[in-house]
Design a protein around this motif. Sequence first.
Motif, PDB file in Angstrom:
ATOM      1  N   GLY A   4       0.817  -1.204   0.000  1.00 30.62           N
ATOM      2  CA  GLY A   4       0.000   0.000   0.000  1.00 30.62           C
ATOM      3  C   GLY A   4       0.850   1.252   0.000  1.00 30.62           C
ATOM      4  N   MET A   5       0.174   2.385  -0.184  1.00 26.63           N
ATOM      5  CA  MET A   5       0.832   3.682  -0.239  1.00 26.63           C
ATOM      6  C   MET A   5       0.929   4.264   1.163  1.00 26.63           C
ATOM      7  SD  MET A   5       2.205   5.864  -2.290  1.00 26.63           S
ATOM      8  CE  MET A   5       2.785   7.546  -2.234  1.00 26.63           C
ATOM      9  N   ILE A   6       2.124   4.690   1.549  1.00 23.80           N
ATOM     10  CA  ILE A   6       2.337   5.302   2.856  1.00 23.80           C
ATOM     11  C   ILE A   6       2.073   6.794   2.744  1.00 23.80           C
ATOM     12  CG2 ILE A   6       4.019   5.744   4.673  1.00 23.80           C
ATOM     13  CD1 ILE A   6       5.399   3.188   3.940  1.00 23.80           C
ATOM     14  N   SER A   7       1.143   7.305   3.551  1.00 20.80           N
ATOM     15  CA  SER A   7       0.802   8.732   3.520  1.00 20.80           C
ATOM     16  C   SER A   7       1.769   9.508   4.394  1.00 20.80           C
ATOM     17  CB  SER A   7      -0.634   8.950   4.004  1.00 20.80           C
ATOM     18  OG  SER A   7      -0.773   8.483   5.326  1.00 20.80           O
ATOM     19  N   GLN A   8       2.000  10.760   4.022  1.00 19.65           N
ATOM     20  CA  GLN A   8       2.897  11.643   4.754  1.00 19.65           C
ATOM     21  C   GLN A   8       2.082  12.705   5.485  1.00 19.65           C
ATOM     22  OE1 GLN A   8       6.599  11.486   4.655  1.00 19.65           O
ATOM     23  NE2 GLN A   8       5.879   9.457   4.119  1.00 19.65           N
ATOM     24  N   SER A   9       2.404  12.943   6.731  1.00 21.72           N
ATOM     25  CA  SER A   9       1.724  13.954   7.536  1.00 21.72           C
ATOM     26  C   SER A   9       2.708  15.055   7.896  1.00 21.72           C
ATOM     27  CB  SER A   9       1.146  13.330   8.817  1.00 21.72           C
ATOM     28  OG  SER A   9       0.658  14.324   9.680  1.00 21.72           O
ATOM     29  N   SER A  10       2.276  16.295   7.771  1.00 21.50           N
ATOM     30  CA  SER A  10       3.133  17.442   8.084  1.00 21.50           C
ATOM     31  C   SER A  10       2.911  17.955   9.499  1.00 21.50           C
ATOM     32  CB  SER A  10       2.883  18.573   7.082  1.00 21.50           C
ATOM     33  OG  SER A  10       1.531  18.995   7.143  1.00 21.50           O
ATOM     34  N   ALA A  11       2.160  17.220  10.323  1.00 20.15           N
ATOM     35  CA  ALA A  11       1.901  17.664  11.690  1.00 20.15           C
ATOM     36  C   ALA A  11       3.212  17.711  12.477  1.00 20.15           C
ATOM     37  CB  ALA A  11       0.911  16.723  12.376  1.00 20.15           C
ATOM     38  N   VAL A  12       3.400  18.781  13.234  1.00 16.42           N
ATOM     39  CA  VAL A  12       4.619  18.966  14.015  1.00 16.42           C
ATOM     40  C   VAL A  12       4.525  18.150  15.304  1.00 16.42           C
ATOM     41  CG1 VAL A  12       6.103  20.634  15.174  1.00 16.42           C
ATOM     42  CG2 VAL A  12       4.960  21.256  13.043  1.00 16.42           C
ATOM     43  N   VAL A  13       5.559  17.365  15.587  1.00 17.02           N
ATOM     44  CA  VAL A  13       5.599  16.553  16.798  1.00 17.02           C
ATOM     45  C   VAL A  13       6.330  17.294  17.913  1.00 17.02           C
ATOM     46  CG1 VAL A  13       6.275  14.337  17.771  1.00 17.02           C
ATOM     47  CG2 VAL A  13       5.583  14.482  15.384  1.00 17.02           C
ATOM     48  N   PHE A  14       7.526  17.779  17.625  1.00 16.94           N
ATOM     49  CA  PHE A  14       8.266  18.532  18.624  1.00 16.94           C
ATOM     50  C   PHE A  14       9.293  19.414  17.923  1.00 16.94           C
ATOM     51  CE2 PHE A  14      10.338  14.360  18.282  1.00 16.94           C
ATOM     52  CZ  PHE A  14      11.643  14.722  17.973  1.00 16.94           C
ATOM     53  N   ASP A  15       9.877  20.322  18.693  1.00 18.18           N
ATOM     54  CA  ASP A  15      10.962  21.186  18.236  1.00 18.18           C
ATOM     55  C   ASP A  15      12.179  20.892  19.103  1.00 18.18           C
ATOM     56  OD1 ASP A  15       9.370  23.297  16.447  1.00 18.18           O
ATOM     57  OD2 ASP A  15       8.229  22.947  18.273  1.00 18.18           O
ATOM     58  N   VAL A  16      13.351  20.963  18.492  1.00 17.93           N
ATOM     59  CA  VAL A  16      14.577  20.664  19.228  1.00 17.93           C
ATOM     60  C   VAL A  16      15.632  21.697  18.860  1.00 17.93           C
ATOM     61  CG1 VAL A  16      15.254  18.982  17.447  1.00 17.93           C
ATOM     62  CG2 VAL A  16      16.374  18.955  19.681  1.00 17.93           C
ATOM     63  N   ALA A  17      16.242  22.278  19.888  1.00 20.02           N
ATOM     64  CA  ALA A  17      17.343  23.226  19.716  1.00 20.02           C
ATOM     65  C   ALA A  17      18.624  22.568  20.195  1.00 20.02           C
ATOM     66  CB  ALA A  17      17.064  24.510  20.491  1.00 20.02           C
ATOM     67  N   MET A  18      19.707  22.749  19.426  1.00 23.97           N
ATOM     68  CA  MET A  18      21.000  22.135  19.738  1.00 23.97           C
ATOM     69  C   MET A  18      21.993  23.218  20.161  1.00 23.97           C
ATOM     70  SD  MET A  18      20.443  18.891  18.704  1.00 23.97           S
ATOM     71  CE  MET A  18      19.416  17.956  17.555  1.00 23.97           C
ATOM     72  N   TYR A  19      22.816  22.893  21.159  1.00 26.15           N
ATOM     73  CA  TYR A  19      23.823  23.834  21.656  1.00 26.15           C
ATOM     74  C   TYR A  19      25.135  23.086  21.866  1.00 26.15           C
ATOM     75  CZ  TYR A  19      19.656  26.588  22.653  1.00 26.15           C
ATOM     76  OH  TYR A  19      18.471  27.256  22.545  1.00 26.15           O
ATOM     77  N   ASP A  20      26.258  23.757  21.546  1.00 26.68           N
ATOM     78  CA  ASP A  20      27.565  23.143  21.722  1.00 26.68           C
ATOM     79  C   ASP A  20      28.096  23.418  23.128  1.00 26.68           C
ATOM     80  OD1 ASP A  20      28.268  25.796  21.684  1.00 26.68           O
ATOM     81  OD2 ASP A  20      29.265  25.728  19.736  1.00 26.68           O
ATOM     82  N   ALA A  21      29.372  23.116  23.354  1.00 27.12           N
ATOM     83  CA  ALA A  21      29.959  23.272  24.685  1.00 27.12           C
ATOM     84  C   ALA A  21      30.008  24.724  25.123  1.00 27.12           C
ATOM     85  CB  ALA A  21      31.367  22.671  24.697  1.00 27.12           C
ATOM     86  N   GLU A  22      30.002  25.676  24.180  1.00 29.09           N
ATOM     87  CA  GLU A  22      30.018  27.101  24.500  1.00 29.09           C
ATOM     88  C   GLU A  22      28.621  27.703  24.523  1.00 29.09           C
ATOM     89  OE1 GLU A  22      32.545  28.854  21.618  1.00 29.09           O
ATOM     90  OE2 GLU A  22      34.356  27.809  22.308  1.00 29.09           O
ATOM     91  N   ASN A  23      27.606  26.832  24.540  1.00 27.53           N
ATOM     92  CA  ASN A  23      26.203  27.260  24.600  1.00 27.53           C
ATOM     93  C   ASN A  23      25.806  28.075  23.370  1.00 27.53           C
ATOM     94  OD1 ASN A  23      23.744  27.066  25.926  1.00 27.53           O
ATOM     95  ND2 ASN A  23      23.970  29.069  26.889  1.00 27.53           N
ATOM     96  N   LYS A  24      26.406  27.775  22.238  1.00 27.83           N
ATOM     97  CA  LYS A  24      26.050  28.422  20.982  1.00 27.83           C
ATOM     98  C   LYS A  24      25.135  27.505  20.175  1.00 27.83           C
ATOM     99  CE  LYS A  24      30.360  31.048  20.591  1.00 27.83           C
ATOM    100  NZ  LYS A  24      31.568  31.303  19.744  1.00 27.83           N
TER     101      LYS A  24
END
Length: 763
Positions: free
Chosen positions: A239-259
Motif C-alpha cells: 500500500g501507499m504510505i501517507s505523509q503527515s506534516s503535523a509537528v511533533v516537537f521542536d529541538v534546539a541544539m547547543y555546543d559546549a560554548e552554549n552556541k
Amino acid sequence: MNPRRLPVTVCRLVLLGIVLYCAADEQWGMLVLAGPLVLIGWRMTSGPRPRGLPGWAVALLVLAFLANAARSAMGDMAVASAFCQFIIFVLIVKFFEKREARDYAQMLMLSAFLCIGALLLSPRLLVGVLLAAFLPMLVYAVMQFQFFVAEGAWRASHDKAHQLGGAKAAVAPRSGDRPGPRLAGVFALIFIVGGASASLVFVIVPRGVGQEVLFGRWMGYPSGAVTGFTDRVRLGEGGMISQSSAVVFDVAMYDAENKPVGSPNQMYYLRGAVLEDYRDQQWQRAARARSSGRQPLIEGRPYRFGGQIERGQPLLQVYTMRSSPGDWIYLFSVWKPVSIRSMVRAANIEVEPQTGTIRVEAPSGRFKYEVQSELPGFAYPRATPERPAEASQDDDDPDWLVRTRMPDAEAEEEPVRPRRTRRGIRGFGEGPIADLARVVLAEDAIEPDPLVRPIDQDARAARIIERWLRENCSYTLDLQRSAPGEDPIEWFLRPENRSGHCEYFASAMTAMCRSVGVNARVVAGYLAAEWSAQTMSYTVRESNAHAWVEVEVAPGVWRTFDPTPPGDLVGIHQARPGLFDRISRFFDSIEYLWISSIVGFDEETRLRLMGAQPGERQFRSREFRPVDGRRVLTGLVQSLMIGAAAFAAAFFAGRAGLAAWRRYRARKRFEAADPALARLLRQAGFYGQLLEELDRRGHGKPSWRPPALHAEAIEATDRSLAECVRRIAAMYYIIRFDRRPLTAGEQARLDDDVATLRAMPRR
C-alpha cells in the motif's frame, strides 16, 4: 448595545466555542454535526411563534449525554474531551427549548467551561488566536445580558403598574440616550486593565503552586495525536504510505560554548526505540533487554545514566514536545546520551543501559526536557552543491561525513580492544540473505567468515553493505505486498524487487550484517532536518519518522549507519523550497515561539526573568527572596508594551472588520428592499469617483449634504469645478430618482464631464 440582540450574540458565542474545541481536539466532524444543529434549534425557537422541546425530553437528553460522557471518560477518550463534548451536546439541547434569562445565563456559563476545556486539550497557536476572539465576545455577551435582565425587569414592573391602574412606571428608558460610546469605553477599559493585571500575575506568580492539591494528574493538554514513530517495525504489508506534516516537537541544539548548532544542510538522528528481536515479520524490543527499573525523575534535576563525556564533543538538546499523549512515552536523543533533565513535572523514568532507550511517565500535553549527549567524530550524511547526495561516495572520504568540532579529526573510532571470545552469528546465518552478504563482502575483498575475519574489519564490512544497499536498491513509499509465506527481507533483496522505504533498508542491512557476524540493530526515531533560522531550532514532523541501523564496530562501541539512499533521504526530510511550504514553515515558527514563550513559560523562565540563578526557588516556606527590581520592571514594561501593541492591532483590525461587515449588511438590506433600484445604481459608479476626486481637491462632501447643494457650496471658490459637479450630479439624479438608465447621449455627456473633471488643475 441592544439587549434584544442577546440571542444572536449567544448563538455566535456558542458557535465560536465549538470551533475552539474542534481546533483544540482536532475533531472537525463535531463542528459539521453541531453547527447545523445549533442554527436549526435557534431558528425553531426564535420568531413570533417559537417551538421548543418539552421539559421531560430535555431532561432525558441531558441524562443520556451525561451517561455517554461518563462512558467515554472511563474508556480511551481523555477526560477533557469527554467533558467538552458533553457541554456541546447540552448547549445544542438548550437551543431546542424556549429560553428565558436564566437559560441565557446557563449558556454563557457553559460556553466559558467549553473554553476552559479547550485550553486543557491543546497549546496550539490556532487555539490561542480563537481564544483571543472568544474572550472579548464573552465579555460583550455578559454585559449585554445585564442590559437584557434590566430591560426585562423594567418591562415586568411597567406591566404590573399598568395592571394596578395605569400608574406610571418608576423607571423608563429615555429615547435620547446613546450608551454605545460610553459602553465601548468601559469595554476597552476592562480589557486594558484586565490584560495588564493578567500579564503581571502571569510573570510574578510562581509556577506549580498548589498544582498537586488542586489538579493532581489532570494537568497539561491531553491529545489524541498519533506520531509517525513506532516501537515495532512490521514488514510485508503493501500500500501507499501517507505523509503527515503535523509537528511533533521542536529541538534546539547547543555546543559546549552554549552556541546554537544547526544548519539547513545538517541532519541529526534522534533515536527513540532500539529494536533487536526479529520474529513474525517484525522488529521489536529485545525480550532480554535489562531495564534500570522505574525511578523518580525530579523536575529540574539531571538524571545521569551514561557516565561523563570523555572523548567526544558535548551536545545539549532542548526538546519541546507540542502535544504529548501522556503516560509512558519514548524520549528522543542524539547518540550517545549521558544525562537527561525534565523541565516539567514527570513521575518516573526507565532506562535500558545497553541500548540507551529512554522512557518516561510524562504528563499529557506540552513536555519539555534536555538531553546531554556525547558525539562521536562523525554521524550525519548531508548533501551540498559541491557534492550531490545522489552521487556515489567513497566510504573513506571524510567530506561525506558531517563532522562535529572535534579537536582531533583522527579520533573517529575508539581503539579496538580484543574480545575474550569469538563473535558468533545472531540469526540469518543461512539462506538467501547470508548468501548475498557473503557475495557483497567477497567482491570488496572482505572475509565473510567472522571466525576468520579480523575484528577491526567489522566497521569496513558494515560500510560495504551500507553502500551496496544505497547503490542497488531504490526508495519508494508505494509498496507491493510480499509473497505469502516468504520473509519480507528476503523478498526485498530479490533482484526483481529491491524497492522499499527506510524500514526495509534498515532491516536488510541489519540482517546482512548479522549473517556475517557483525552485530547490528534497527533504530526507530526521527530525522531532524528542517532547520529554522528564525527560532534557531529544528522542526520535527510526523513525516520525519525514520529507521536506520546501529553497528557495533568495537566492543561496546556503536556507530550510526543509514543504508537509505542519501538523495531520497534529503528530498523527503529536508524543507521544500515552494512558496506554500515557506508560508507553512513561517507559521510553524510562530507557533513554536507561542508554545515556548507563552505556553511554556515555566518556573525556570520566571526565575531568570526575576534575576534569580538557575535552579533557585523564589518561594521557600514563607520566605520571599529579594529579586532584581530593575530587571523585573524592564520585563514587565516590555511585556505590557507587547501586549498593548497586540491588543491595539487586534482592536483596530476588529473595528475595521466590523465596519466592513456593517457596510456589507447595509448594502444587502438595501438590495433586498429595492432590487430594481439596486441594479440601476450599479451604473452609478461614476458617483463614487466624483466623491473621491472632490476629496483629493480638498472639497470633500459631507454625508448629509446632497451633491447639487454641495456644488453650490464650492461655487464661490471654484466656479468651473462647481459647474462640472452639478452636471455629473444631474446624471446621478436621473438614475437615483427617475429610476431609469442613462441613454447613449447622456452617457456620452457624462463621460466628457468626468474626463473634464479629471483634467482640471488642482488649486
